[in-house]
Scaffold this motif. Structure first.
Motif, PDB file in Angstrom:
ATOM      1  N   LEU A 288     -18.548  -9.524 -15.475  1.00 29.69           N
ATOM      2  CA  LEU A 288     -19.213  -8.609 -16.403  1.00 29.69           C
ATOM      3  C   LEU A 288     -18.782  -8.821 -17.847  1.00 29.69           C
ATOM      4  N   GLY A 289     -17.760  -9.607 -18.042  1.00 25.54           N
ATOM      5  CA  GLY A 289     -17.325  -9.898 -19.409  1.00 25.54           C
ATOM      6  C   GLY A 289     -16.663  -8.728 -20.102  1.00 25.54           C
ATOM      7  N   CYS A 290     -16.037  -7.865 -19.338  1.00 27.93           N
ATOM      8  CA  CYS A 290     -15.324  -6.755 -19.986  1.00 27.93           C
ATOM      9  C   CYS A 290     -14.190  -6.271 -19.093  1.00 27.93           C
ATOM     10  N   ALA A 291     -13.430  -5.308 -19.608  1.00 30.75           N
ATOM     11  CA  ALA A 291     -12.264  -4.829 -18.861  1.00 30.75           C
ATOM     12  C   ALA A 291     -12.707  -3.937 -17.707  1.00 30.75           C
ATOM     13  N   VAL A 292     -12.075  -4.120 -16.565  1.00 30.70           N
ATOM     14  CA  VAL A 292     -12.437  -3.351 -15.369  1.00 30.70           C
ATOM     15  C   VAL A 292     -11.155  -2.803 -14.738  1.00 30.70           C
ATOM     16  N   LYS A 293     -11.154  -1.501 -14.502  1.00 29.36           N
ATOM     17  CA  LYS A 293      -9.948  -0.863 -13.965  1.00 29.36           C
ATOM     18  C   LYS A 293     -10.235  -0.158 -12.638  1.00 29.36           C
ATOM     19  N   TRP A 294      -9.250  -0.254 -11.747  1.00 33.38           N
ATOM     20  CA  TRP A 294      -9.285   0.551 -10.531  1.00 33.38           C
ATOM     21  C   TRP A 294      -7.930   1.229 -10.370  1.00 33.38           C
ATOM     22  N   THR A 295      -7.955   2.521 -10.206  1.00 29.26           N
ATOM     23  CA  THR A 295      -6.736   3.285  -9.956  1.00 29.26           C
ATOM     24  C   THR A 295      -6.874   3.913  -8.581  1.00 29.26           C
ATOM     25  N   SER A 296      -5.986   3.558  -7.714  1.00 26.66           N
ATOM     26  CA  SER A 296      -6.043   4.124  -6.361  1.00 26.66           C
ATOM     27  C   SER A 296      -5.785   5.617  -6.421  1.00 26.66           C
ATOM     28  N   ASP A 297      -6.519   6.378  -5.658  1.00 19.91           N
ATOM     29  CA  ASP A 297      -6.122   7.769  -5.510  1.00 19.91           C
ATOM     30  C   ASP A 297      -5.233   7.864  -4.268  1.00 19.91           C
ATOM     31  N   ARG A 298      -4.668   9.033  -4.040  1.00 18.78           N
ATOM     32  CA  ARG A 298      -3.673   9.142  -2.981  1.00 18.78           C
ATOM     33  C   ARG A 298      -4.291   8.908  -1.605  1.00 18.78           C
ATOM     34  N   MET A 299      -5.554   9.306  -1.470  1.00 14.93           N
ATOM     35  CA  MET A 299      -6.200   9.087  -0.178  1.00 14.93           C
ATOM     36  C   MET A 299      -6.337   7.585   0.100  1.00 14.93           C
ATOM     37  N   GLU A 300      -6.728   6.844  -0.931  1.00 11.98           N
ATOM     38  CA  GLU A 300      -6.844   5.390  -0.771  1.00 11.98           C
ATOM     39  C   GLU A 300      -5.470   4.776  -0.528  1.00 11.98           C
ATOM     40  N   ASP A 301      -4.480   5.325  -1.203  1.00 12.99           N
ATOM     41  CA  ASP A 301      -3.133   4.788  -1.022  1.00 12.99           C
ATOM     42  C   ASP A 301      -2.691   4.937   0.427  1.00 12.99           C
ATOM     43  N   LEU A 302      -2.970   6.107   0.991  1.00 14.72           N
ATOM     44  CA  LEU A 302      -2.548   6.348   2.370  1.00 14.72           C
ATOM     45  C   LEU A 302      -3.410   5.558   3.356  1.00 14.72           C
ATOM     46  N   ALA A 303      -4.611   5.174   2.919  1.00 12.19           N
ATOM     47  CA  ALA A 303      -5.509   4.469   3.834  1.00 12.19           C
ATOM     48  C   ALA A 303      -5.381   2.960   3.737  1.00 12.19           C
ATOM     49  N   ALA A 304      -4.976   2.450   2.566  1.00 15.40           N
ATOM     50  CA  ALA A 304      -5.147   1.011   2.365  1.00 15.40           C
ATOM     51  C   ALA A 304      -3.980   0.290   1.709  1.00 15.40           C
ATOM     52  N   THR A 305      -2.869   0.966   1.505  1.00  9.44           N
ATOM     53  CA  THR A 305      -1.672   0.251   1.050  1.00  9.44           C
ATOM     54  C   THR A 305      -0.935  -0.227   2.295  1.00  9.44           C
ATOM     55  N   SER A 306      -0.302  -1.383   2.197  1.00  9.19           N
ATOM     56  CA  SER A 306       0.344  -1.937   3.388  1.00  9.19           C
ATOM     57  C   SER A 306       1.360  -0.942   3.943  1.00  9.19           C
ATOM     58  N   GLN A 307       1.354  -0.800   5.235  1.00  8.24           N
ATOM     59  CA  GLN A 307       2.211   0.173   5.898  1.00  8.24           C
ATOM     60  C   GLN A 307       3.422  -0.519   6.520  1.00  8.24           C
ATOM     61  N   GLY A 308       4.282   0.249   7.136  1.00 11.65           N
ATOM     62  CA  GLY A 308       5.521  -0.344   7.635  1.00 11.65           C
ATOM     63  C   GLY A 308       5.847   0.051   9.071  1.00 11.65           C
ATOM     64  N   PHE A 309       6.833  -0.639   9.601  1.00 12.97           N
ATOM     65  CA  PHE A 309       7.355  -0.384  10.958  1.00 12.97           C
ATOM     66  C   PHE A 309       6.271  -0.567  12.032  1.00 12.97           C
ATOM     67  N   ASP A 310       6.137   0.448  12.876  1.00 12.74           N
ATOM     68  CA  ASP A 310       5.191   0.431  13.986  1.00 12.74           C
ATOM     69  C   ASP A 310       5.562  -0.631  15.017  1.00 12.74           C
ATOM     70  N   GLN A 311       6.723  -0.435  15.612  1.00 16.75           N
ATOM     71  CA  GLN A 311       7.166  -1.376  16.635  1.00 16.75           C
ATOM     72  C   GLN A 311       7.548  -0.649  17.920  1.00 16.75           C
ATOM     73  N   ILE A 312       7.303  -1.360  19.002  1.00 14.33           N
ATOM     74  CA  ILE A 312       7.770  -0.906  20.307  1.00 14.33           C
ATOM     75  C   ILE A 312       8.827  -1.917  20.739  1.00 14.33           C
ATOM     76  N   VAL A 313       9.995  -1.436  21.080  1.00 19.39           N
ATOM     77  CA  VAL A 313      11.073  -2.357  21.447  1.00 19.39           C
ATOM     78  C   VAL A 313      11.624  -1.953  22.808  1.00 19.39           C
ATOM     79  N   ASN A 314      11.433  -2.812  23.784  1.00 16.97           N
ATOM     80  CA  ASN A 314      12.086  -2.607  25.073  1.00 16.97           C
ATOM     81  C   ASN A 314      13.375  -3.399  25.038  1.00 16.97           C
ATOM     82  N   ALA A 315      14.481  -2.702  25.082  1.00 17.03           N
ATOM     83  CA  ALA A 315      15.748  -3.399  24.870  1.00 17.03           C
ATOM     84  C   ALA A 315      16.793  -2.956  25.877  1.00 17.03           C
ATOM     85  N   GLU A 316      17.683  -3.891  26.172  1.00 12.19           N
ATOM     86  CA  GLU A 316      18.771  -3.606  27.103  1.00 12.19           C
ATOM     87  C   GLU A 316      20.048  -4.244  26.591  1.00 12.19           C
ATOM     88  N   LEU A 317      21.125  -3.477  26.652  1.00 10.79           N
ATOM     89  CA  LEU A 317      22.438  -3.970  26.228  1.00 10.79           C
ATOM     90  C   LEU A 317      23.370  -3.915  27.438  1.00 10.79           C
TER      91      LEU A 317
END
Ligand SMILES: Cc1cc2nc3c(=O)[nH]c(=O)nc-3n(C[C@H](O)[C@H](O)[C@H](O)COP(=O)(O)OP(=O)(O)OC[C@H]3O[C@@H](n4cnc5c(N)ncnc54)[C@H](O)[C@@H]3O)c2cc1C
Lengths: 811, 292
Positions: A288-317
């Motif tokens: 478009l030949g001009c400045a373009v901005k996107w600011t995530s809102d909190r809903m988008e942040d919770l929906a589309a920012t990379s998330q963490g953990f989420d593991q199932i670990v079957n372990a024995e010591l």
């Protein structure tokens, strides 16, 4: 505590004391953060604060389906809507190259990353259409006019079912949802387990979490039409990596592409990857030949920012009758979400879990298997601690379970199994080599801080009075300051092991130090200025630190993996020393004194024992501006660019100790006390280290007790606001006491070890152990995090029913 | 998260506000503190044609002593109630409850009119209005009416307010001298909506429980009075047996929802625990007052 370990602490502490006597004066000082006056008075400049004439705003139509084919998209009405300048779909962006996170790892499948979904959507919240309009309000109004026709496909929510051959496959090109598979093996774990007298095991679950940086992700692309030059302002931890990726995606040379991360309000890993929205604003601005901005809102942040953990670990010591661990075996399933994130790949979280499971312990036999499984949820990515919060949770829970089984004190069991001070370097079963870690020193220091035996006595009294009082410890180490010989993410082909510092004294005598790192709030402006000031002989307040700018140094990857203090600190040391040498050479000429008689301190160079001195300003003027002060062939630019590579890197260690009390009636969990004894090598600024520990622990407490991203069976995020995704606030965090075991690293320049992530690694495990300890008399194990009062309630109810059913089950 | 388009009208009188409501033909929304309305607008869950701002109407925020009752203006902020000495003296149970309403920043903006009209089943003020026998003054173009709080809350986020009506005053009955009271609440974090909460007022009448009122919230579609438990307690000497009977009755009668933060069973468990604690606290206070 054993005599040997106590002696080791003494020796280590003697070493530190000796070192402290000769230590540098600026490195190690509690300098107040120089960025704080700006940040705390609302004068920081974040991406969203930047306003450019004619700037347009973006809103995304995102998928409301978890997994579906896109049959058709009708944007005709939206294109006509008030204030709308452009409406773009994947079809309109076909000349843009998809970006792929590649890996050297076998059995790994990559997935394409594009600005907008084409043909298929793979999680609720995935961007499908971008509307560019004169305001965000108008853009959002136009979103409502877009018609997308979907053909729903089977939702892939449960990671265990996603592995089955019958499961719907998210990426046809991969042909499977298992995006990666890895196995680590040392000795014969199965045989050792089979013959061991003591075995403890569990199915551990650490649910999905999201970073929740205070500043949402924000991208602003500015475009200079005449030069075809694009500048992306991004709230990113990795502007240099984004620059390189955009260069590929848009087919533009780096000289026409600049990526700048100005003030960034928190990252925690969530801003360490390339995002579709980043590609979109860059493409739209150029189109478009001009400045373009996107600011995530909190809903988008919770929906589309990379998330963490989420593991199932079957372990024995498995342990012998004396409590010596003999084998550890684990099978890990990591739910990595819909895409393999760039550049870290889907491998980063799950494989790190198996890599770090053996932790600080000598365990001769280890078998760790891991699968990273795609599901129709947003991608997971690096999250502060990466894999280690889960591995530490599992191993440290197993240690406590074993201690309970053996009737041994959990601290004593740990000290018995830990790699002792004289046993380094030590290779653990997954192949990781610990250089020199303060495992026993940290654990002993944390216990001393709370007067552990007295605390246990207090617990016994509390228990006798019917109170639910628990003590939990957790010990770990992490690889930090990783050099060019090791991938930060297993198998990732991008080198993140070097860092460049460019230090310049200009003709006004001002010092500018440019780096490839990026601060997201961790105080690098201050700590790096301290390192430069120390080695240059300057004053902290005079040193302008430039970072977060792909143009500042040739290769700038950013900040992640607890690397910045080690790598940028090392580079700063090298460059500052060279500039100082040049200062001395110039001053020696100007003051007609031998270099050995000159000292550089506090921003001036002086002749020892005299009042003859030149300020940096006078010196710089003489060097650059005043004709004939220095002969042409002697004149050097007061600048140096140096790159530092710690080659392997180092490690940082800590022991966390949590004390909780649970209200037996309401099941509210209250943290009474939290102690961290940590070794991050030489401290550059103890106050900043404390702050990083506090923040990390607070996040770890969030992970342990509060935070969980929940997807329902339809793949909808039911925690899409901060009313439902709950993070701890100041009232939920106890005072955090920090003990520093300052064991300078022998393998890095300056002895720094890196410490940005540790708090988040130890805290969940320590809290889990404390909660488990508090409810141990009820015969309950804590195998899932976060452990909310609701989860506790169900565990207690189940155990009651179980007991009723078995008429007094053994405890 | 931007609201859909709407018109904005700053009313300067109650009359102008209800006129604007009528003009909007059911599409208008009053905005008071905006603490519940703005999120709903930003999520585009509501699409009013016009927002009628009542913040500039003079004399809508007050706490006045009116003999038997305390009269409260609809625009009175939560923080004003929390810090009012009149409330602390005459309605100590409300004073205590106000500290549990959201966080300070929200209490500075949120209003009693907004909270009652919004009718969140886990909000403190609706439950307090039941416990304190509130009478609500409501105005529309066709005039004024008064309704008892117990007839006002019809369901979650649903009240007896008609689209053209505005809540213009809340009258709370003062506690009689010697009333024992208690307020107990459990939330996930301080400031969060309650998972369960209990408010109690009662008197000590010659060793027996009298005038007992029990308000519950967070455990049903609306705040409610535990009338069965109240009858079990009325006229009885305070004992473990009657308390247990009352607690059992409460647990039997409530039908809490399951949501992300708490299951129905856990809420049922909690409300019993809190009722037990609140009863003994209230009884202690009443006993103390009886001996003073
Ligand atoms: C993070 C957060 C946490 C919260 N936690 C709690 C909590 O723990 N406990 C609690 O009780 N509340 C809590 N709240 C809600 C808060 O108390 C709100 O202030 C309250 O619910 C609404 O008051 P308001 O003045 O902001 O109303 P508004 O948001 O302005 O309006 C709410 C509704 O009431 C209508 N309305 C407002 N005034 C009138 C009137 N005079 N006549 C007719 N209709 C009217 C509006 O049209 C709208 O429908 C929380 C809010 C937030 C954002």
């Amino acid at each position: 505590m054993t005599d040997a370990s106590l002696k080791a602490v003494d020796e280590r502490q003697d070493g530190v004391a000796e070192e402290l006597a000769t230590r540098p004066k600026i490195i190690g000082a509690r300098v107040k953060r120089t960025e704080d006056p700006r940040l705390l008075t609302g004068k920081g400049a974040y991406v969203d604060d930047r306003k450019v004439a004619g700037m347009l705003h973006v809103a995304f139509r995102r998928s409301d389906h978890s997994h579906a084919l896109i049959k058709s998209i009708d944007v005709s009405a939206a294109r006509q809507a008030a204030g709308v300048v452009a409406v773009l779909t994947a079809e309109d962006m076909s000349e843009i190259n998809a970006v792929f996170a590649t890996s050297r790892m076998r059995d790994y499948h990559t997935t394409p990353i594009t600005a907008l979904a084409s043909k298929k959507v793979r999680y609720v919240g995935e961007p499908i259409v971008g509307v560019v309009a004169k305001s965000r309000y108008l853009a959002e109004d136009a979103l409502e006019l877009i018609e997308v026709e979907f053909e729903p496909l089977p939702v892939v929510i449960d990671p265990e079912t996603a592995c089955l051959p019958s499961a719907a496959v998210l990426h046809d090109d991969a042909g499977t949802n298992v995006l990666c598979f890895r196995e680590f093996k040392t000795g014969d774990a199965d045989a050792a387990i089979a013959s061991a007298p003591i075995r403890v095991s569990g199915r551990f679950r650490f649910y999905r979490k999201t970073p929740v940086a205070m500043e949402n992700r924000t991208y602003l692309a500015e475009y200079e039409v005449g030069r075809d030059e694009l500048t992306l302002y991004t709230s990113s931890q990795v502007p240099g990596i984004i620059r390189d990726a955009l260069s590929d995606a848009l087919d533009m040379p780096g000289s026409q592409l600049r990526v700048i991360a100005p003030d960034v309000g928190g990252g925690f890993g969530g801003k360490a990857s390339l995002y579709p929205e980043e590609i979109f604003v860059a493409v739209a601005a150029r189109r478009l030949g001009c400045a373009v901005k996107w600011t995530s809102d909190r809903m988008e942040d919770l929906a589309a920012t990379s998330q963490g953990f989420d593991q199932i670990v079957n372990a024995e010591l498995a342990l012998d009758a004396n409590g010596n661990a003999v084998a550890l075996k684990a099978d890990v399933i990591g739910d990595v979400g819909a895409y393999s994130i760039y550049p870290w790949t889907a491998v980063i979280e799950p494989v790190q879990v198996v890599s770090f499971l053996p932790g600080p312990y000598k365990i001769a036999n280890y078998l760790g298997r891991v699968r990273g499984v795609a599901t129709s949820k947003p991608p997971t990515g690096p999250y502060r601690g990466v894999g280690r919060p889960t591995s530490t949770f599992v191993t440290e829970r197993l240690m406590d379970m074993a201690a309970q089984r053996l009737g041994m004190d959990p601290v004593a069991l740990r000290l018995r199994n830990m790699i002792q001070p004289d046993e380094f370097p030590h290779r653990i079963g997954s192949g990781i080599i610990w250089d020199q870690c303060a495992f026993t020193e940290c654990l002993n220091a944390a216990c001393d801080k709370v007067d552990y035996p007295t605390l246990r006595a207090r617990q016994a009294q509390a228990r006798a009075a019917g109170r639910w009082f628990g003590i939990g410890v957790a010990c770990y180490a992490e690889l930090t300051g990783i050099g060019s010989r090791i991938s930060v993410a297993p198998g990732m082909p991008i080198n993140t092991g070097t860092e460049t510092a460019k230090i310049t004294i200009d003709s006004t005598g001002a010092v500018t130090a440019a780096f490839g790192v990026t601060a997201m709030g961790q105080g690098l402006e201050t700590t790096l200025a301290q390192v430069v000031a120390e080695h240059l002989g300057g004053r902290v307040k005079d040193i302008r630190v430039i970072q977060g700018d792909s143009a500042a140094v040739p290769n700038a990857t950013g900040s992640y993996a607890s690397r910045s203090a080690v790598l940028a600190g090392g580079a700063a040391t090298l460059a500052a020393k060279e500039v100082k040498d040049k200062i001395i050479r110039a001053a020696s000429h100007l003051l007609e004194t031998g270099p050995e008689d000159l000292v550089v301190e506090d921003g001036k160079v002086s002749v020892v024992g005299t009042d003859r001195a030149l300020t940096f300003r006078q010196l710089a003027r003489a060097v650059y501006l005043e004709m004939r002060r220095i002969p042409a062939d002697k004149r050097e630019e007061l600048a140096s660019t140096k790159t530092y590579d710690p080659v392997f890197g180092t490690s940082a260690t800590a022991a966390h100790l949590a004390v909780v009390e649970i209200n037996p009636d309401t099941l509210e969990i209250k943290l009474e006390r939290f102690v961290v004894a940590e070794d991050c090598g030489r401290l550059i600024n103890p106050m900043i280290v404390d702050g990083q520990v506090h923040g990390g622990v607070a996040q770890g407490i969030g992970a342990a007790l509060y935070e969980e991203v929940v997807y329902n069976d339809e793949g909808q995020n039911v925690t899409a606001s901060l009313v439902d995704y709950i993070i701890p606030t100041a009232t939920e965090i106890p005072p955090i006491e920090v003990v520093h075991i300052e064991a300078a690293s022998l393998t890095t320049l300056g002895g720094f070890r890196g410490m940005g992530e540790g708090g988040t690694i130890g805290a969940p495990a320590a809290v889990a152990n404390a909660v488990a300890d508090a409810v141990a008399p009820l015969g309950i194990d804590i195998l899932e995090l976060p452990v909310s009062p609701e989860r506790l309630f169900r565990l207690i109810e189940n155990s009651k029913q179980h007991k009723d059913a078995t008429h007094g089950h053994e405890t | 998260m931007k609201p859909p388009p709407f018109d904005y009208f700053a009313a300067d009188s109650i009359e102008a506000a209800v006129q604007a409501l009528a003009d909007a033909g059911g599409d208008g929304k009053i905005i008071a503190g905006g603490q519940s309305l703005m999120p709903m607008l930003n999520f585009r869950l509501l699409r009013p044609s016009v927002l009628i701002d009542i913040n500039r109407i003079p004399d809508l925020a007050y706490v006045r002593d009116d003999g038997e009752c305390i009269r409260i203006g609809p625009l009175t902020r939560h923080r004003t109630l929390e810090t009012s000495s009149l409330v602390a003296e005459q309605l100590p149970v409300l004073h205590e409850a106000m500290g549990y309403v959201a966080h300070l920043a929200i209490r500075n903006r949120g209003t009693i009119g907004g909270s009652l009209s919004h009718a969140d089943p886990a909000a403190e003020l609706p439950m307090m209005s039941l416990l304190l026998d509130a009478r609500l003054e409501i105005q529309s173009l066709s005039g004024r009416r008064t309704i008892d709080a117990r007839d006002f809350f019809l369901g979650a986020l649903t009240t007896d307010l008609d689209e053209g009506e505005m809540l213009v005053e809340v009258r709370l009955t003062k506690l009689r001298k010697g009333t024992g009271w208690a307020f107990e609440e459990v939330a996930r974090r301080s400031g969060d909506f309650a998972l369960a909460s209990v408010g109690i007022t009662l008197s000590h009448d010659d060793g027996k429980i009298s005038n007992v009122r029990i308000g519950l919230m967070g455990v049903g579609e609306t705040p409610m009075r535990a009338t069965d438990a109240e009858s079990l307690l009325a006229g009885q000497p305070f004992s473990e047996t009657v308390v247990t009977a009352a607690v059992d009755s409460i647990r039997r009668t409530v039908e809490p929802n399951t949501d992300l933060h708490a299951s129905s069973d856990y809420r049922r468990h909690l409300v019993g625990v809190l009722a037990e604690q609140a009863l003994s606290k209230a009884w202690q206070r009443a006993t103390q007052a009886a001996h003073d």
